[in-house]
Design a protein around this motif. Structure first.
Motif, short mmCIF file in Angstrom:
data_model
loop_
_atom_site.label_atom_id
_atom_site.label_comp_id
_atom_site.label_asym_id
_atom_site.label_seq_id
_atom_site.Cartn_x
_atom_site.Cartn_y
_atom_site.Cartn_z
N GLY A 280 0.80 -1.23 0.00
CA GLY A 280 0.00 0.00 0.00
C GLY A 280 0.83 1.27 0.00
N GLU A 281 2.14 1.11 -0.14
CA GLU A 281 3.00 2.29 -0.17
C GLU A 281 2.71 3.17 -1.38
N ILE A 282 2.25 2.51 -2.43
CA ILE A 282 1.84 3.25 -3.62
C ILE A 282 0.57 2.59 -4.17
N GLY B 132 -6.60 12.47 -20.85
CA GLY B 132 -5.53 11.62 -20.36
C GLY B 132 -5.96 10.58 -19.36
N GLN B 133 -4.99 9.86 -18.89
CA GLN B 133 -5.23 8.74 -18.03
C GLN B 133 -3.92 8.41 -17.31
N ALA B 134 -4.03 7.80 -16.14
CA ALA B 134 -2.82 7.38 -15.44
C ALA B 134 -2.98 5.94 -15.00
N SER B 135 -1.88 5.24 -14.87
CA SER B 135 -1.98 3.85 -14.44
C SER B 135 -0.75 3.44 -13.64
N LEU B 136 -0.96 2.40 -12.87
CA LEU B 136 0.11 1.85 -12.04
C LEU B 136 0.36 0.42 -12.47
N THR B 137 1.61 0.09 -12.73
CA THR B 137 1.92 -1.26 -13.19
C THR B 137 3.07 -1.83 -12.35
N PRO B 138 2.98 -3.08 -11.98
CA PRO B 138 4.01 -3.64 -11.09
C PRO B 138 5.25 -4.12 -11.83
N LYS B 139 6.37 -4.05 -11.18
CA LYS B 139 7.55 -4.78 -11.67
C LYS B 139 8.00 -5.73 -10.58
N ARG B 140 8.71 -6.74 -11.00
CA ARG B 140 9.14 -7.75 -10.04
C ARG B 140 10.12 -7.17 -9.04
N ASP C 224 -3.18 7.13 -5.63
CA ASP C 224 -2.00 8.01 -5.49
C ASP C 224 -1.53 8.48 -6.86
N VAL C 225 -1.52 7.52 -7.80
CA VAL C 225 -1.02 7.85 -9.15
C VAL C 225 -1.96 8.84 -9.83
#
Ligand SMILES: Nc1nc2c(ncn2[C@@H]2O[C@H](COP(=O)(O)OP(=O)(O)OP(=O)(O)O)[C@@H](O)[C@H]2O)c(=O)[nH]1
Ligand SMILES: [Mg+2]
Length: 408
Positions: free
Chosen positions: A309-311, A333-341, A315-316
Motif C-alpha cells: 500500500g506504499e503506492i 488523459g489517463q494514469a496507471s500503475l503497473t508492477p515490476k518484479r 495516489d497515481v
C-alpha cells in the motif's frame, strides 16, 4: 485486446538499418513480455540485414542461430540494394514486395492486436517503406494480391519515428519532414498511423563513442519507453490498453506523441508528482509541455510497494492531476500503475505527451527541406523512383495543416 481476453499481443516491424538496430535490442533480453519473438526486421540491403542479424546473434549469445533468425525474423525486400537515402526508393521497394512483407507478418505474428512499426526518419529505406506499409494495412492491403486473414483488419498501428541529429546533412532532414507527414497522413490527407511516437537523436543523446555504438544509449532509452508502454497494457490493475491510447487523440486529430521517461527514482523519498516532473524534463523531442493536449502517465513500481500500500492507483491519479494542474494544462488523459518484479523502492515513469506544438522539432528541418525541395522534386534519386512536384506538394501541405491545427 484479442478476443480470448489475454493481454495485448504486440508485434514489432522494423525497416531500415537504424530501425533494425533498435529492434535488435529486444533480443538482448531473455523475455519480452507482450512481444515474445514477434519481431520482423526488414531491409532493402542484404549486407545491412546481415549486420543486423549478426547483432541479434551477439545479443542472444548461444541462443542465436543465424540461419534461423534470417528465416524467422528478417526479410530482404525490393529489387534495389538500399534506397540511396531517398525515401521514394524505400517506398517503391516495399510496393514491389508487399505480398512477401504481408506473408511474413501473417506467418510469424498471427493474431497480433497491435504493431509497433519502427523506422529512422532520416534515411530512405525505413522512412520510405514503413508509412506505405501502414497505409496498406489500414486500407485493406489493396496493393497485395492475396487473401488477407480477418485479424489484420482490427490491428492497431503505432509507429515509432526517429528524428535525425540536428547537425546531419540536409537530405536527412528533407526525408524526416516527408516521413513525418506520411506517418501522420495518407496522400489523401486522412489519418495514417493510429499513433505516431517521436524521438529526436539530438534530444536524447547521452552517448559517447562513435559509429554504431553512439546509438546504443539512445536506442536503450527508446526500448525502455516501449517497454513501459507495452507493460501498461499487460499488468495494470485497471488495464490501460492500446485502444485507450489511440481513440481520443485520433478523434482530436492530435495523435503524435513523445515519450518522457524517468527511471529508478526512489519512491520512498520522492513524491510521485516530483517523479512525473522528472520524466517531463526528459521528453524525447524538443517541445513545450504547456502545449500538450493529451497525456498518459504510466508508473511502474515494485510489486512489494504496491502490495504494502506504499503506492496505490489513487495516489497515481492524484499525482497525475496535480502534475497537469501545475502546468496549467487541461488534457485528455489517463494514469496507471503497473508492477515490476522485485523489492526495493525504485519507481519508473513514462509520460506519453501528445498533440503538442511540433514547431520546435520542425523549425530547423523545414529550412533544410526548403533548401532541397526544388532539386529533389521531379528527380528520380539514385534508384530511379520519381518524386513528382504534385506528390511533394501534398506531403508538405498535409503536414503543415496538421502542425498548424495543433500549434493552437
Ligand atoms: N537512434 C538511432 N538513430 C539511428 C540509428 N541508425 C541510424 N540512425 C539515424 O538514422 C538516419 C539514417 O537512417 P538509416 O536507418 O541508416 O537509413 P535506412 O532506413 O537504412 O535507409 P537508407 O540507408 O537510406 O536506404 C540518420 O539520421 C541516423 O542518425 C540507430 O541505431 N539509432
Ligand atoms: Mg540503410
Amino acid at each position: 485486446m484479442s478476443a480470448n481476453n489475454t493481454y495485448t499481443r504486440w508485434s514489432v516491424v522494423a525497416s531500415g538499418e537504424g530501425g533494425g538496430r533498435i529492434a535488435s535490442q529486444f533480443f538482448s533480453r531473455a523475455e519480452n513480455p507482450g512481444i515474445d519473438d514477434r519481431i520482423l526486421v526488414m531491409n532493402t540491403n542484404r549486407s545491412d540485414l546481415r549486420n543486423t542479424i549478426n547483432r541479434l546473434q551477439e545479443h542472444m549469445g548461444s541462443a542465436g542461430n543465424e540461419e534461423e533468425l534470417m528465416q524467422e525474423n528478417a526479410l530482404e525486400f525490393g529489387s534495389q540494394e538500399g534506397a540511396g537515402n531517398f525515401f521514394p526508393n524505400g517506398e517503391q521497394c516495399a510496393r514491389e514486395d508487399l505480398d512477401r512483407v504481408v506473408g511474413r507478418i501473417e506467418d510469424e505474428m498471427p493474431n497480433s492486436d497491435a504493431f509497433m512499426h519502427i523506422a529512422t526518419l532520416g534515411g530512405g529505406t525505413g522512412n520510405g517503406s514503413i508509412p506505405y506499409v501502414i497505409e496498406q494495412f489500414k486500407n485493406g492491403l489493396t496493393d497485395a494480391e492475396m487473401d488477407v486473414p480477418g485479424w489484420i483488419d482490427s490491428v492497431i498501428h503505432t509507429a515509432f519515428g526517429v528524428w535525425p541529429y540536428y547537425y546531419e546533412q540536409p537530405q536527412r532532414h528533407f526525408n524526416a519532414v516527408c516521413g513525418l507527414s506520411r506517418l501522420l497522413r495518407t496522400e489523401d490527407n486522412v489519418q495514417n498511423a493510429d499513433m505516431v511516437l517521436l524521438a529526436a537523436n539530438s534530444q536524447i543523446e547521452q552517448a559517447s563513442g562513435d559509429g554504431a555504438e553512439q546509438y546504443d544509449s539512445i536506442n536503450s532509452a527508446i526500448i525502455e519507453a516501449i517497454d513501459l508502454m507495452i507493460g501498461a497494457g499487460r499488468e495494470t490493475r485497471s488495464v490501460i490498453d492500446i485502444k485507450d491510447y489511440v481513440t481520443i487523440p485520433s478523434q482530436m486529430d492530435a495523435y503524435h506523441f513523445t515519450p518522457a521517461v524517468a527511471t529508478d527514482v526512489d519512491g520512498s523519498i520522492f513524491e510521485l508528482e516530483y517523479v512525473l516532473e522528472q520524466a517531463a524534463e526528459n521528453t524525447f523531442v524538443p517541445m513545450s509541455i504547456d502545449t500538450t493536449q493529451a497525456a498518459y502517465a504510466i508508473v511502474r513500481a515494485p510489486e512489494s510497494m504496491i502490495d504494502s500500500g506504499e503506492i496505490s492507483e489513487p495516489d497515481v491519479y492524484d499525482a497525475f492531476r496535480s502534475w497537469t494542474d501545475s502546468h496549467d494544462i487541461n488534457v485528455a488523459g489517463q494514469a496507471s500503475l503497473t508492477p515490476k518484479r522485485g523489492k526495493g523502492t525504485d519507481v519508473d515513469v513514462l509520460l506519453l505527451l501528445g498533440g503538442f506544438d511540433l514547431n520546435p522539432l520542425l523549425d530547423h528541418s523545414w529550412d533544410n527541406f526548403e533548401m532541397l525541395r526544388e532539386s529533389l522534386a521531379g528527380s528520380a534519386g539514385g534508384g530511379g523512383t520519381n518524386l513528382t512536384h504534385a506528390e511533394l506538394d501534398r506531403v508538405v501541405s498535409n503536414l503543415k495543416e496538421y502542425v498548424d491545427q495543433n500549434a493552437g
